[in-house]
Design a protein around this motif. Sequence first.
Motif, PDB file in Angstrom:
ATOM      1  N   LYS A   1       0.700  -1.377  -0.179  1.00 38.15           N
ATOM      2  CA  LYS A   1      -0.072  -0.035  -0.113  1.00 38.15           C
ATOM      3  C   LYS A   1       0.620   1.640  -0.118  1.00 38.15           C
ATOM      4  O   LYS A   1       0.393   2.202  -0.717  1.00 38.15           O
ATOM      5  CB  LYS A   1      -0.751   0.058   1.445  1.00 38.15           C
ATOM      6  CG  LYS A   1      -1.465   0.890   1.487  1.00 38.15           C
ATOM      7  CD  LYS A   1      -2.711   0.092   2.119  1.00 38.15           C
ATOM      8  CE  LYS A   1      -2.671   0.669   3.303  1.00 38.15           C
ATOM      9  NZ  LYS A   1      -3.292  -0.951   3.779  1.00 38.15           N
ATOM     10  N   ALA A   2       1.617   1.270   0.730  1.00 33.73           N
ATOM     11  CA  ALA A   2       3.022   2.571   0.918  1.00 33.73           C
ATOM     12  C   ALA A   2       3.665   2.629  -0.599  1.00 33.73           C
ATOM     13  O   ALA A   2       3.263   3.628  -1.058  1.00 33.73           O
ATOM     14  CB  ALA A   2       4.597   2.491   1.920  1.00 33.73           C
ATOM     15  N   ARG A   3       3.845   1.253  -1.462  1.00 31.28           N
ATOM     16  CA  ARG A   3       4.725   2.125  -2.870  1.00 31.28           C
ATOM     17  C   ARG A   3       3.515   2.718  -3.187  1.00 31.28           C
ATOM     18  O   ARG A   3       3.366   3.527  -4.297  1.00 31.28           O
ATOM     19  CB  ARG A   3       4.371   0.714  -3.324  1.00 31.28           C
ATOM     20  CG  ARG A   3       6.122  -0.276  -2.673  1.00 31.28           C
ATOM     21  CD  ARG A   3       6.387  -1.395  -3.299  1.00 31.28           C
ATOM     22  NE  ARG A   3       5.735  -2.665  -3.704  1.00 31.28           N
ATOM     23  CZ  ARG A   3       6.026  -3.274  -2.948  1.00 31.28           C
ATOM     24  NH1 ARG A   3       6.885  -3.201  -1.656  1.00 31.28           N
ATOM     25  NH2 ARG A   3       5.203  -4.057  -2.754  1.00 31.28           N
TER      26      ARG A   3
ATOM     27  N   GLN B   1      16.354  14.599   8.295  1.00 29.05           N
ATOM     28  CA  GLN B   1      16.174  16.149   7.374  1.00 29.05           C
ATOM     29  C   GLN B   1      14.877  15.982   5.690  1.00 29.05           C
ATOM     30  O   GLN B   1      14.587  17.004   5.190  1.00 29.05           O
ATOM     31  CB  GLN B   1      17.329  16.945   7.630  1.00 29.05           C
ATOM     32  CG  GLN B   1      17.114  17.079   9.224  1.00 29.05           C
ATOM     33  CD  GLN B   1      18.902  17.716   9.278  1.00 29.05           C
ATOM     34  OE1 GLN B   1      19.189  17.980   8.502  1.00 29.05           O
ATOM     35  NE2 GLN B   1      18.967  18.466  10.213  1.00 29.05           N
ATOM     36  N   ASP B   2      15.802  15.209   4.881  1.00 27.43           N
ATOM     37  CA  ASP B   2      15.964  15.290   3.492  1.00 27.43           C
ATOM     38  C   ASP B   2      14.456  14.511   3.332  1.00 27.43           C
ATOM     39  O   ASP B   2      13.282  15.173   3.033  1.00 27.43           O
ATOM     40  CB  ASP B   2      16.226  13.722   2.921  1.00 27.43           C
ATOM     41  CG  ASP B   2      15.927  13.835   1.725  1.00 27.43           C
ATOM     42  OD1 ASP B   2      16.819  14.204   0.966  1.00 27.43           O
ATOM     43  OD2 ASP B   2      15.912  12.187   1.440  1.00 27.43           O
ATOM     44  N   VAL B   3      14.026  12.929   4.780  1.00 28.50           N
ATOM     45  CA  VAL B   3      12.495  13.094   3.745  1.00 28.50           C
ATOM     46  C   VAL B   3      11.317  13.458   4.796  1.00 28.50           C
ATOM     47  O   VAL B   3      10.252  13.803   4.034  1.00 28.50           O
ATOM     48  CB  VAL B   3      12.393  11.343   4.904  1.00 28.50           C
ATOM     49  CG1 VAL B   3      13.675   9.943   3.827  1.00 28.50           C
ATOM     50  CG2 VAL B   3      12.536  11.314   6.364  1.00 28.50           C
ATOM     51  N   LEU B   4      11.844  13.948   5.846  1.00 26.53           N
ATOM     52  CA  LEU B   4      10.683  15.207   5.978  1.00 26.53           C
ATOM     53  C   LEU B   4      10.896  16.537   5.088  1.00 26.53           C
ATOM     54  O   LEU B   4       9.713  16.872   4.782  1.00 26.53           O
ATOM     55  CB  LEU B   4      11.429  16.154   7.561  1.00 26.53           C
ATOM     56  CG  LEU B   4      11.412  14.901   8.762  1.00 26.53           C
ATOM     57  CD1 LEU B   4      11.683  15.025   9.860  1.00 26.53           C
ATOM     58  CD2 LEU B   4       9.650  14.035   8.964  1.00 26.53           C
ATOM     59  N   ALA B   5      11.691  16.901   4.506  1.00 28.30           N
ATOM     60  CA  ALA B   5      11.559  18.515   3.375  1.00 28.30           C
ATOM     61  C   ALA B   5      11.344  17.303   2.745  1.00 28.30           C
ATOM     62  O   ALA B   5       9.651  18.202   2.002  1.00 28.30           O
ATOM     63  CB  ALA B   5      12.995  18.501   3.097  1.00 28.30           C
ATOM     64  N   ARG B   6      10.612  16.460   1.848  1.00 31.67           N
ATOM     65  CA  ARG B   6      10.075  15.777   0.509  1.00 31.67           C
ATOM     66  C   ARG B   6       8.580  16.050   1.630  1.00 31.67           C
ATOM     67  O   ARG B   6       7.754  15.873   0.527  1.00 31.67           O
ATOM     68  CB  ARG B   6      10.815  14.712   0.335  1.00 31.67           C
ATOM     69  CG  ARG B   6      12.037  14.743  -0.193  1.00 31.67           C
ATOM     70  CD  ARG B   6      12.432  13.711  -1.251  1.00 31.67           C
ATOM     71  NE  ARG B   6      12.590  11.988   0.469  1.00 31.67           N
ATOM     72  CZ  ARG B   6      12.880  11.007  -0.129  1.00 31.67           C
ATOM     73  NH1 ARG B   6      11.319  10.977  -0.822  1.00 31.67           N
ATOM     74  NH2 ARG B   6      13.407  10.137   0.847  1.00 31.67           N
ATOM     75  N   THR B   7       8.875  15.425   2.455  1.00 29.33           N
ATOM     76  CA  THR B   7       7.128  15.111   3.176  1.00 29.33           C
ATOM     77  C   THR B   7       6.592  16.441   2.947  1.00 29.33           C
ATOM     78  O   THR B   7       5.482  16.443   2.355  1.00 29.33           O
ATOM     79  CB  THR B   7       7.250  14.716   4.251  1.00 29.33           C
ATOM     80  OG1 THR B   7       7.990  13.837   4.577  1.00 29.33           O
ATOM     81  CG2 THR B   7       6.016  14.580   5.417  1.00 29.33           C
ATOM     82  N   ASP B   8       6.948  17.580   3.306  1.00 27.91           N
ATOM     83  CA  ASP B   8       6.623  18.367   3.389  1.00 27.91           C
ATOM     84  C   ASP B   8       6.241  19.527   2.503  1.00 27.91           C
ATOM     85  O   ASP B   8       4.889  20.115   2.007  1.00 27.91           O
ATOM     86  CB  ASP B   8       7.696  19.707   4.466  1.00 27.91           C
ATOM     87  CG  ASP B   8       7.634  20.343   5.962  1.00 27.91           C
ATOM     88  OD1 ASP B   8       6.278  19.275   5.982  1.00 27.91           O
ATOM     89  OD2 ASP B   8       7.943  19.984   6.088  1.00 27.91           O
TER      90      ASP B   8
ATOM     91  N   ALA C   1       1.972  10.755  -0.630  1.00 30.06           N
ATOM     92  CA  ALA C   1       2.617  10.434   0.457  1.00 30.06           C
ATOM     93  C   ALA C   1       4.115   9.859  -0.057  1.00 30.06           C
ATOM     94  O   ALA C   1       4.932   9.761  -0.982  1.00 30.06           O
ATOM     95  CB  ALA C   1       2.371   9.464   1.252  1.00 30.06           C
ATOM     96  N   VAL C   2       5.148  10.724   0.816  1.00 24.06           N
ATOM     97  CA  VAL C   2       6.618   9.406   1.289  1.00 24.06           C
ATOM     98  C   VAL C   2       7.029   8.701   1.887  1.00 24.06           C
ATOM     99  O   VAL C   2       6.076   8.917   2.606  1.00 24.06           O
ATOM    100  CB  VAL C   2       7.365  10.825   1.490  1.00 24.06           C
ATOM    101  CG1 VAL C   2       8.957  10.690   1.845  1.00 24.06           C
ATOM    102  CG2 VAL C   2       7.793  12.191   0.603  1.00 24.06           C
ATOM    103  N   THR C   3       7.194   7.350   1.290  1.00 25.41           N
ATOM    104  CA  THR C   3       7.509   6.630   1.979  1.00 25.41           C
ATOM    105  C   THR C   3       8.788   6.058   2.187  1.00 25.41           C
ATOM    106  O   THR C   3       9.584   6.813   1.305  1.00 25.41           O
ATOM    107  CB  THR C   3       6.350   5.517   1.431  1.00 25.41           C
ATOM    108  OG1 THR C   3       7.706   4.697   0.521  1.00 25.41           O
ATOM    109  CG2 THR C   3       5.316   5.153   1.036  1.00 25.41           C
ATOM    110  N   CYS C   4       8.899   5.645   3.432  1.00 25.45           N
ATOM    111  CA  CYS C   4       9.877   4.968   3.627  1.00 25.45           C
ATOM    112  C   CYS C   4      10.173   3.165   4.091  1.00 25.45           C
ATOM    113  O   CYS C   4       9.406   3.280   5.104  1.00 25.45           O
ATOM    114  CB  CYS C   4      10.828   5.773   4.694  1.00 25.45           C
ATOM    115  SG  CYS C   4      11.801   7.482   4.568  1.00 25.45           S
ATOM    116  N   GLU C   5      10.886   2.265   2.962  1.00 23.70           N
ATOM    117  CA  GLU C   5      10.597   0.989   4.125  1.00 23.70           C
ATOM    118  C   GLU C   5      11.120   0.835   5.585  1.00 23.70           C
ATOM    119  O   GLU C   5      10.859   0.045   6.217  1.00 23.70           O
ATOM    120  CB  GLU C   5      11.872   0.235   3.009  1.00 23.70           C
ATOM    121  CG  GLU C   5      11.143   0.390   1.664  1.00 23.70           C
ATOM    122  CD  GLU C   5      10.070  -0.304   1.488  1.00 23.70           C
ATOM    123  OE1 GLU C   5      10.245  -2.041   2.056  1.00 23.70           O
ATOM    124  OE2 GLU C   5       9.400  -0.190   0.536  1.00 23.70           O
ATOM    125  N   THR C   6      11.848   1.467   5.701  1.00 24.76           N
ATOM    126  CA  THR C   6      12.603   0.914   7.392  1.00 24.76           C
ATOM    127  C   THR C   6      13.233   3.014   8.062  1.00 24.76           C
ATOM    128  O   THR C   6      13.257   3.161   7.398  1.00 24.76           O
ATOM    129  CB  THR C   6      14.398   0.849   7.277  1.00 24.76           C
ATOM    130  OG1 THR C   6      14.928   1.404   6.724  1.00 24.76           O
ATOM    131  CG2 THR C   6      14.051  -0.544   6.873  1.00 24.76           C
TER     132      THR C   6
END
Length: 372
Positions: free
Chosen positions: A306-308, A330-337, A316-321
């Motif tokens: 579902k995340a994919r 900081q990178d994933v949060l910037a992409r989320t924002d 959404a931005v997804t991270c496997e771990t």
Amino acid sequence: MTTRSGPRPLVFFAHHQGRGHANRIMAIAQHIPENRPLVVLTAKPSQFDAISRDAKIVRLPDMIGAPSHSAALHDQPTPSVMHCVPLGVPEVREHMGIIAETLRHVDPALFVIDVSAEIALLARIMSVPAITIRMHGARSDAGHLAGYEASVAMLAPFDEALEQSDYPERLRARTFYTGGLCTTKDAIEAKQKARERLDLDPDRSVTLVIAGGGGSGTPYAPLTVAARAEPDALWLVAGPVHREGHETDFGNLRELGWIDNLTAYLCAADRVVASAGDNTVHEIARARKPFLCIPEWRYFDEQRAKARELERLSAAVTCETWPASIPEWQDVLARTDALDTDKLAALHDEGAARNAARWLEAQANRLWADQL
């Protein structure tokens, strides 16, 4: 031809794991016409205490982990078209026997299964039309396909845009998509109003982490790294966390524990970090918040699948771990924002439960048209 005094009942089966299956059934049930009887088969009747209409609740034995009578029975191989059918287990026999006897006695218009491939096969063997609730995941194995093929149709409690490309076209043609079904009905309010009510700083950046109850708890250690990555922001964690014992607490990371006003915190947040649980995804979509999705382990890779799809739709931005360093956070949060929250919001349908009920009613009427 047997005559009946009213509409044939609908029978629902609710899987025991978590509350999601029960909540979904209750959300749909409130829109089923009052003159159609409802029967619910469940190993956890207490989960249906809040059902909003009359229904007969049938208790099933909890067969999970029950032992076989002998090691030789336990060691028998599982057929490829089934997933969990140990031999020589009285609780399994009792469980399936109650289901079979209920179907024999009730003779329902439809048997709605949320979820079990084996029970879909049982329904077909008993000549009862079954509807299987669809879930994401790696479900192209013989067992799942047999369950789908044994059903008269599938009901997917999500938007068709979120469907997986590997779901066979022949089955998609027999699937009804309700739109994103959220069982939470608490009112959505403006961010500043929610912060005022929760006594949160109106100007501070707030991230809400939703720790699901279906697993062992969200790991606390990665959240301490996130708090260090944003020292001026407030991180709030709703739900259980798992500690390993070496974590350092930070003043901008606050545990809320179990709360009954999650929607208020969703409204107050600037972004949300959560798993890919069905209702969780649609709660965040309903609140229109940037979503960092970190899927939890589930059977058949349900949440990762579902995340994919969420990432494919840029919802959404997804991270496997879990991110393990300050730069990674900081990178994933910037992409989320940077997400366009309209894309996630489009996956939620306020009328999804009603859509499901109306479709089920239409299927019951279609299949039993000559006995109405």
